[in-house]
Design an enzyme around this catalytic site. Structure first.
Site, PDB file in Angstrom:
ATOM      1  N   TYR A  66       0.658  -1.171  -0.368  1.00 39.96           N
ATOM      2  CA  TYR A  66       0.056   0.340  -0.180  1.00 39.96           C
ATOM      3  C   TYR A  66       1.005   1.087  -0.380  1.00 39.96           C
ATOM      4  CZ  TYR A  66      -3.305   3.973   1.305  1.00 39.96           C
ATOM      5  OH  TYR A  66      -3.889   4.602   1.818  1.00 39.96           O
ATOM      6  N   LEU A  67       1.633   0.976   1.201  1.00 43.53           N
ATOM      7  CA  LEU A  67       2.610   2.254   1.413  1.00 43.53           C
ATOM      8  C   LEU A  67       3.038   3.101  -0.276  1.00 43.53           C
ATOM      9  CD1 LEU A  67       4.110   4.282   2.972  1.00 43.53           C
ATOM     10  CD2 LEU A  67       5.216   2.517   3.291  1.00 43.53           C
ATOM     11  N   ASP A  68       3.630   2.075  -0.890  1.00 40.93           N
ATOM     12  CA  ASP A  68       4.765   3.127  -1.568  1.00 40.93           C
ATOM     13  C   ASP A  68       4.038   4.314  -2.604  1.00 40.93           C
ATOM     14  OD1 ASP A  68       7.158   1.795  -1.605  1.00 40.93           O
ATOM     15  OD2 ASP A  68       6.119  -0.030  -1.803  1.00 40.93           O
ATOM     16  N   GLN A  69       2.510   3.347  -2.800  1.00 44.86           N
ATOM     17  CA  GLN A  69       2.048   5.016  -4.442  1.00 44.86           C
ATOM     18  C   GLN A  69       1.585   5.947  -3.025  1.00 44.86           C
ATOM     19  OE1 GLN A  69       1.609   1.954  -4.065  1.00 44.86           O
ATOM     20  NE2 GLN A  69       1.753   0.059  -6.024  1.00 44.86           N
TER      21      GLN A  69
ATOM     22  N   GLY B  32       4.371   8.435  -2.313  1.00 49.74           N
ATOM     23  CA  GLY B  32       5.001   8.739  -3.256  1.00 49.74           C
ATOM     24  C   GLY B  32       4.199  10.102  -4.011  1.00 49.74           C
TER      25      GLY B  32
END
Lengths: 422, 398
Positions: free
Chosen positions: A185-188, A191
């Site tokens: 989940y976190l990466d998007q 960013g």
């Protein structure tokens, strides 16, 4: 006229045109931040070490027939993450590579990076070095846990930070161990947050002349979304755990089986009116007036009784039919789509959520644009992903203003490469 | 106190629930974000959890967090004098974020095309579940519906069970981040060109955005991925493994390695015969899991992670909310903050989403319902006390 069907009367001027971003990124979150800049018109130059690409091992499709392709230019996920950007390979560990990079910084607005905290310092390109080269530079770092604190030097990637944020503990079945939201989940999210924060900082620079250093610890961005569970601990001494597909207070809510293998429909009832509608659709209109299920708290407590009644109805329908019947009656429902169905879904096609762009070596490529359309057409993606080293001449000659001999010397000693090494 | 990166910008916030996170980000960055609430308050004020599980319009944890650093004005948009006051506020603002169903504002004469009559360079973001138009525009939305249609739900959970929804409102919150980005980018464009814009943000798009390459990889290998619990799903036999969650003595550990460091697992877990298995890691995932479970069985999560990180293997602990509150790293960074509030009991909540060296994040408690009605009507619209009293007397404001 709605935003989605509006004209784009701006003569093609994209919002971030004229901004130059140097992207020193790895994995996913950093490249996502760069995607937003590129899609919105900034010039984003991805700078990669000569050996960085060997980490990418995912299978690559064959080239378009008749095109002399290179497998390293056809990695689908890498290309998704670098659409619309330029590319140059510089070995920053070499003094000449560092010097070239700092010359680029002098002509840039933003440096984006998401390496582990020691890397920039070890390379001699930390914020003070960048500031010496360009006094109003904006450096945006996206460390996993931050540049300070006991975990500063820990390595991690998106799914590992999902674990530390509580998302893993809170996602999954009540009777099984912790889960994980899809791939991660976190990466998007990180960013996007980095992109909007950095654009805000450019606005500040434009007004005041002042650059700055931005530290976005990925864990701390993610914890914003876990606030209800974190605050429940202090407020009520309660440690929330996995509740599967149920809602914390609305009911009934769940994922119900449909005709076919691994086919499901998601249903959410969030009001008495929707409960009445659902009861009628599934052929049990009397439920709506049954005092045992009157009001949300009662339905929430009795959901074990209600789920089989709903599942009996859904099991005789395809997931798409179930969705349409329920939606026609005003009940929130969504077919649980697989990725092929996402490509075919009429609403997502209407919105061009997947935006097709021609790539020289891969042919038509479906990029996922940011989640907005705009009246002025400020949406979509800027173009295909770059071939390895395609901006070498542009960077060395036009931006850094090297002579032909100087540029050739950098290539001769391996500081700049046009093909990945190793 | 230095000013924020978005200081001097006024944003009207008509969002609800987790969509409130958009305005929260803009307020943290220094914009003057004014929640325009109905007399009953932003619906997020009615959402659990509450202290003592007692619903109160001022004490919802979600409200205290998502509306922090905003101001609150109560205006009844169902009355014409209320709509008139709102239009005048729009004329004095830079941006508007809203999350009503498509057509709700337009039916009240407050749609984008109405509002640009009073504010030609308005930057507006409308957040909905499905978008402003298209075949599903009239559908009823919800977080679980969004993740279902976006393809994210089917990839979450175990292969032998039904798909399972990710925690809480992750996708609607993610749509809110896109909306905040759209507003900042739209204002940047306005500053350069004088042109406003209307952004149509959809949560189903946000769900697709979260797929993280799956839609692209599918296009080129034709393989429809399935859910694999906590494992990363790239299934080529030589793809690195593990990236998964396994049980240990006192909980769970997130285990991870890259192809470059996979052989360090054999060093971390000696004597188990991992070396051969790691030649084709993904192809031996089940066997690797068994070996890891054996090694983890007598270790606490903190001990296991400490040993792995010493070898630069990026393992992490699976933390519970209680453990996060006690975490020494977050404490050392002073991440959690207490924002004293006149009604809600003392509680800590997540602090800055980012540390900006020149333009610090804004920490300020959430507003009481209508706390800034008088101040905003006076400062922004220039109404005097008598005019404000008249509006209040007729129920238009509160």
């Amino acid at each position: 006229m709605s935003a989605a069907t509006g004209d784009a009367p701006t003569g093609g001027r994209r919002p971030l045109r004229g901004i130059r971003v140097l992207e020193l990124t790895t994995a996913v979150a950093g490249p996502i931040a760069g995607c937003v800049f590129a899609d919105m018109g900034a010039e984003v130059i991805k700078i990669e070490g000569p050996r960085a690409r060997t980490a990418a091992q995912s299978p690559t499709p064959p080239p378009v027939e008749g095109v002399p392709g290179h497998a390293y230019n056809r990695t689908p996920f890498w290309n998704e993450l670098h659409r619309g950007k330029r590319h140059v390979s510089i070995d920053l560990a070499q003094p000449a590579g560092r010097e070239l990079f700092l010359r680029l910084v002098a002509h840039s607005d933003v440096v984006l990076e998401n390496f582990s905290p020691r890397v920039l310092g070890n390379l001699g390109i930390d914020y003070p070095d960048l500031k010496a080269a360009k006094p109003d530079i904006i450096l945006t770092s996206m460390p996993a846990f931050g540049k300070t604190g006991p975990y500063a030097l820990r390595g991690s990637y998106g799914p590992g930070i999902d674990a530390m944020s509580g998302l893993s503990h809170l996602t999954g079945y009540p009777d099984r161990g912790p889960g994980k939201p899809a791939q991660f989940y976190l990466d998007q999210s990180a960013g996007l947050t980095a992109a909007l924060t950095t654009v805000a900082a450019i606005r500040h620079r434009n007004r005041t002349g002042e650059g700055q250093y931005i530290e976005l610890a990925m864990l701390e961005g993610e914890l914003q979304l876990v606030a209800p569970a974190l605050m429940d601990v202090k407020m009520n001494g309660r440690v929330q755990s996995r509740i599967g597909n149920r809602h914390a207070w609305h009911a009934p809510q769940g994922v119900y089986p449909c005709l076919g293998d691994d086919c499901w429909v998601a249903i959410a009832v969030e009001s008495d009116a929707q409960w009445r509608a659902l009861s009628a659709v599934i052929g049990h209109p009397a439920l709506a007036d049954d005092p045992r299920y009157a009001g949300e708290p009662a339905r929430h407590a009795a959901q074990d009784d209600l789920d089989p009644l709903i599942a009996t109805w859904t099991a005789r329908r395809s997931h798409l039919h179930a969705m349409h019947e329920l939606q026609a009656a005003g009940v929130p429902a969504g077919a649980v789509l697989d990725v092929a169905e996402v490509h075919a879904d009429p609403q997502l096609r209407h919105r061009e959520t997947l935006t097709w762009v021609d790539h020289p070596e891969m042919g038509r490529f479906p990029h996922t644009r940011t989640a907005w359309r705009s009246r002025r057409g400020h949406h979509g993606v800027a173009g295909p992903a770059p071939a390895f080293g395609e901006a070498t001449d542009y960077v060395a000659r036009e931006l850094a203003r090297l002579t032909a001999a100087e540029a050739a010397a950098l290539e001769a000693n391996g500081t700049v490469t046009r093909v990945p090494l190793g | 106190m230095p000013e924020g990166a978005l200081s001097g910008l006024r944003v009207l916030d008509l969002t609800e629930g987790s969509f409130d996170y958009a305005g929260r980000l803009l307020a943290g960055l220094g914009a003057d974000v004014i929640k325009v609430e109905p007399r009953t308050g932003d619906p997020v004020r009615a959402m659990p959890p509450f202290p003592g599980d007692s619903p109160h319009v001022e004490t919802s944890a979600r409200h205290l967090h998502l509306n922090a650093a905003k101001r609150s004005v109560v205006i009844d948009l169902e009355s014409e004098p209320g709509r008139d006051a709102f239009r005048r506020l729009v004329a004095e603002s830079d941006a508007l974020i809203e999350s009503f169903t498509p057509g709700y504002l337009a039916a009240r004469g407050l749609g984008y095309d109405d509002l640009i009559a009073v504010k030609p360079d308005l930057v507006m973001a409308s957040i909905t579940h499905f978008g402003q138009d298209g075949p599903y525009a009239a559908f009823q939305g919800s977080e679980i519906v969004d993740v279902a249609l976006g393809g994210y739900l089917k990839l979450t959970g175990d292969h032998d069970r039904e798909p399972v929804k990710p925690y809480d409102d992750l996708t609607t919150a993610h749509a809110a981040v896109h909306a905040a980005a759209a507003v900042v980018i739209g204002l940047f464009h306005r500053d350069a060109t004088g042109e406003g814009d209307w952004f149509d943000v959809a949560a189903i798009d946000a769900a697709v955005f979260l797929l993280g390459g799956v839609a692209q990889i599918y296009q080129f290998d034709g393989h429809i991925p399935v859910r694999h619990g906590a494992r990363l799903m790239f299934t080529a036999p030589k793809y690195p493994y593990p990236s998964t969650i396994r049980p240990c003595l006192d909980g769970y550990v997130h285990a991870h390695s890259n192809n470059r460091d996979a052989q360090r697992l054999a060093v971390l877990m000696p004597g188990l015969g991992l070396e051969e298995l790691l030649d084709t890691p993904m192809g031996n995932a089940d066997a690797i899991d068994e070996k890891m479970d054996e090694w983890l069985a007598d270790k606490s999560k903190f001990e296991a992670v400490r040993r792995a990180q010493e070898l630069r293997l990026p393992f992490t602990e699976v933390l519970t909310p209680a453990e996060i509150l006690d975490d020494p790293h977050l404490a050392a960074r002073h991440f959690l903050v207490e924002l004293p509030h006149p009604v809600a009991p003392s509680s800590s909540q997540p602090g800055a989403a980012g540390i900006l060296s020149a333009t610090p994040w804004r920490h300020q408690r959430a507003p009481l319902l209508g706390e800034h009605t008088d101040a905003v009507l006076n400062d922004v619209l220039g109404l005097d006390a008598a005019e404000i009293a008249a509006l209040r007397g007729s129920g238009v404001i509160a």
